[in-house]
Write a protein that holds these residues in place. Structure first.
Motif, PDB file in Angstrom:
ATOM      1  N   ARG A  28       0.842  -1.213   0.000  1.00  0.00           N
ATOM      2  CA  ARG A  28       0.000   0.000   0.000  1.00  0.00           C
ATOM      3  C   ARG A  28       0.871   1.255   0.000  1.00  0.00           C
ATOM      4  O   ARG A  28       0.525   2.265  -0.633  1.00  0.00           O
ATOM      5  CB  ARG A  28      -0.944   0.000   1.202  1.00  0.00           C
ATOM      6  CG  ARG A  28      -1.912  -1.166   1.238  1.00  0.00           C
ATOM      7  CD  ARG A  28      -3.056  -0.927   2.206  1.00  0.00           C
ATOM      8  NE  ARG A  28      -2.627  -0.641   3.560  1.00  0.00           N
ATOM      9  CZ  ARG A  28      -2.368  -1.564   4.479  1.00  0.00           C
ATOM     10  NH1 ARG A  28      -2.471  -2.857   4.170  1.00  0.00           N
ATOM     11  NH2 ARG A  28      -2.004  -1.223   5.703  1.00  0.00           N
ATOM     12  N   GLU A  68       2.199   1.746  -3.522  1.00  0.00           N
ATOM     13  CA  GLU A  68       1.118   2.184  -4.407  1.00  0.00           C
ATOM     14  C   GLU A  68       0.793   3.652  -4.176  1.00  0.00           C
ATOM     15  O   GLU A  68       0.557   4.409  -5.130  1.00  0.00           O
ATOM     16  CB  GLU A  68      -0.125   1.322  -4.175  1.00  0.00           C
ATOM     17  CG  GLU A  68      -1.330   1.707  -5.029  1.00  0.00           C
ATOM     18  CD  GLU A  68      -1.108   1.497  -6.519  1.00  0.00           C
ATOM     19  OE1 GLU A  68      -1.769   2.176  -7.325  1.00  0.00           O
ATOM     20  OE2 GLU A  68      -0.261   0.632  -6.882  1.00  0.00           O
ATOM     21  N   THR A  69       0.785   4.062  -2.933  1.00  0.00           N
ATOM     22  CA  THR A  69       0.487   5.459  -2.585  1.00  0.00           C
ATOM     23  C   THR A  69       1.461   6.419  -3.240  1.00  0.00           C
ATOM     24  O   THR A  69       1.084   7.545  -3.593  1.00  0.00           O
ATOM     25  CB  THR A  69       0.525   5.633  -1.047  1.00  0.00           C
ATOM     26  OG1 THR A  69      -0.514   4.831  -0.469  1.00  0.00           O
ATOM     27  CG2 THR A  69       0.335   7.085  -0.640  1.00  0.00           C
ATOM     28  N   ASP A  87      -2.953   5.752   0.839  1.00  0.00           N
ATOM     29  CA  ASP A  87      -2.909   5.307   2.235  1.00  0.00           C
ATOM     30  C   ASP A  87      -1.815   6.104   2.941  1.00  0.00           C
ATOM     31  O   ASP A  87      -0.643   5.729   2.923  1.00  0.00           O
ATOM     32  CB  ASP A  87      -2.620   3.807   2.328  1.00  0.00           C
ATOM     33  CG  ASP A  87      -2.717   3.286   3.757  1.00  0.00           C
ATOM     34  OD1 ASP A  87      -2.727   4.112   4.693  1.00  0.00           O
ATOM     35  OD2 ASP A  87      -2.781   2.059   3.945  1.00  0.00           O
ATOM     36  N   ALA A 140       0.244   3.956   5.770  1.00  0.00           N
ATOM     37  CA  ALA A 140       0.975   2.708   5.537  1.00  0.00           C
ATOM     38  C   ALA A 140       2.457   2.862   5.838  1.00  0.00           C
ATOM     39  O   ALA A 140       3.106   1.931   6.312  1.00  0.00           O
ATOM     40  CB  ALA A 140       0.765   2.245   4.095  1.00  0.00           C
ATOM     41  N   CYS A 148      -3.319  -4.460  -4.801  1.00  0.00           N
ATOM     42  CA  CYS A 148      -3.814  -3.079  -4.781  1.00  0.00           C
ATOM     43  C   CYS A 148      -5.131  -2.944  -5.541  1.00  0.00           C
ATOM     44  O   CYS A 148      -5.991  -2.141  -5.157  1.00  0.00           O
ATOM     45  CB  CYS A 148      -2.760  -2.136  -5.349  1.00  0.00           C
ATOM     46  SG  CYS A 148      -1.297  -1.978  -4.276  1.00  0.00           S
ATOM     47  N   THR A 158      -7.618  -4.145  -3.125  1.00  0.00           N
ATOM     48  CA  THR A 158      -7.797  -3.144  -2.076  1.00  0.00           C
ATOM     49  C   THR A 158      -8.709  -2.022  -2.548  1.00  0.00           C
ATOM     50  O   THR A 158      -9.624  -1.595  -1.830  1.00  0.00           O
ATOM     51  CB  THR A 158      -6.431  -2.567  -1.647  1.00  0.00           C
ATOM     52  OG1 THR A 158      -5.615  -3.627  -1.130  1.00  0.00           O
ATOM     53  CG2 THR A 158      -6.597  -1.495  -0.575  1.00  0.00           C
ATOM     54  N   LYS A 159      -8.475  -1.544  -3.764  1.00  0.00           N
ATOM     55  CA  LYS A 159      -9.315  -0.481  -4.335  1.00  0.00           C
ATOM     56  C   LYS A 159     -10.755  -0.968  -4.500  1.00  0.00           C
ATOM     57  O   LYS A 159     -11.714  -0.231  -4.192  1.00  0.00           O
ATOM     58  CB  LYS A 159      -8.740  -0.058  -5.684  1.00  0.00           C
ATOM     59  CG  LYS A 159      -9.611   0.919  -6.489  1.00  0.00           C
ATOM     60  CD  LYS A 159      -9.795   2.250  -5.784  1.00  0.00           C
ATOM     61  CE  LYS A 159     -10.527   3.233  -6.698  1.00  0.00           C
ATOM     62  NZ  LYS A 159     -10.854   4.497  -5.995  1.00  0.00           N
TER      63      LYS A 159
END
Length: 323
Positions: free
Chosen positions: A62, A65-66, A75, A78, A98, A101-102
């Motif tokens: 996360r 990805e952020t 996030d 994270a 991810c 998660t989305k």
């Protein structure tokens, strides 16, 4: 209904020895005698706790990805769980995790936004789920996180250290995964089985197919008719359940229906396309699903039973008066 949930941390069933120190207090606190009469206590550390490390690995995904140029989600918390030198395989595992998660984020918010009055959200997580802090929850939302106690406590310390706050007029409560009776504890903490709820699972450590069935039994007993249960499951559950090459879809339909749920498997590829992303084939084996409760909760059934009993008693009294 009493369910003692038993779980572990990996994508495939780990040995019982790897999880016993955390999940079974008698094993965790057992002292080992030495020849000189002294004793030592076996304790899990942050480095050898498999549940903690699994949660940190997901937080790392996360975090990365952020900080992408075009992230699927943000996030902001994270990073407080992640070491600066953490290295992850970001090509396949990260994208699928991810995307899931989305998907779960959006499904949670869209479902809650259609609830009137009190909004009940149950998160079955690894203990480092930041959704209660990072999502835009409506007021009167009460969130319950079911996860390993030690991981949750570590995460809570980190989140408190960076000033993470729950949205105003919302409530966030933790139910330790090690609790002998999950359903009773949820009710004690304020869960109302006669009110709508939404249940999401991602990262919850599962040890066996039986442990997952216990989850289904708990959700089925507490969720009202029409409530949703969705998220990610390890694909090895299907292999354990069928023992042959039968389709995963057939297996998941059968097991969910046996607990009163209608279920749909969700394709990662289709979700990725809607998000303008591409998922490359890989060995990240998860099942993304959405299930709807078709039965009444235990409390709903009890209410109907009492009402029918009252009607029968009233009828008997009227019949006696006629005589």
């Amino acid at each position: 209904m009493q369910c003692a949930l038993k779980f572990a941390c990996s994508a495939a069933p780990p040995s019982s020895a790897s999880i016993a120190p955390l999940l079974f207090p008698n094993t965790h606190n057992k002292k080992k005698k030495l020849r000189n009469g002294c004793s030592i206590r076996a304790e899990l550390s942050d480095d050898n706790d498999p549940l903690l490390q699994a949660a940190i690995n997901s937080a790392s995904l996360r975090f990365h990805e952020t900080h992408r140029q075009d992230p699927l989600f943000i996030d902001p918390y994270a990073g407080c769980f992640v070491s600066t030198h953490t290295q992850m395989d970001m090509e396949t595992k990260a994208k699928q995790y991810c995307i899931a998660t989305k998907f779960i984020d959006d499904k949670l918010l869209s479902t809650v936004n259609h609830m009137d009055g009190l909004k009940q959200v149950v998160l079955l997580s690894d203990g480092m789920d930041t959704r209660p802090y990072r999502l835009n929850w409506l007021s009167s939302t009460i969130m319950f996180d079911i996860s390993p106690l030690r991981v949750f406590q570590k995460a809570a310390e980190k989140l408190d250290g960076v000033g993470a706050k729950i949205p105003q007029r919302c409530l966030f409560l933790h139910v330790p995964l090690e609790t002998p009776n999950i359903q009773e504890t949820l009710v004690t903490k304020g869960f109302n089985c006669t009110r709508p709820s939404v249940w999401a699972i991602q990262g919850l450590p599962l040890m066996t197919l039986v442990s997952f069935e216990e989850i289904l039994l708990t959700v089925s007993g507490m969720a009202m008719k029409g409530c949703l249960f969705f998220g990610e499951l390890p694909a090895w559950l299907a292999e354990t359940g069928i023992g042959n090459k039968s389709s995963t879809k057939k297996w998941i339909n059968n097991i969910f229906m046996s607990y009163g749920f209608k279920v749909d498997m969700i394709s990662y590829d289709e979700v990725a396309k809607r998000l303008s992303k591409v998922v490359k084939p890989g060995d990240y084996e998860k099942i993304l699903f959405v299930a709807e409760q078709l039965r009444c909760s235990d409390d709903q059934m009890e209410t109907w039973r009492k009402e029918l009993q009252r009607v029968d008693e009233d009828g008997d009294e009227e019949g006696f008066e006629d005589l």
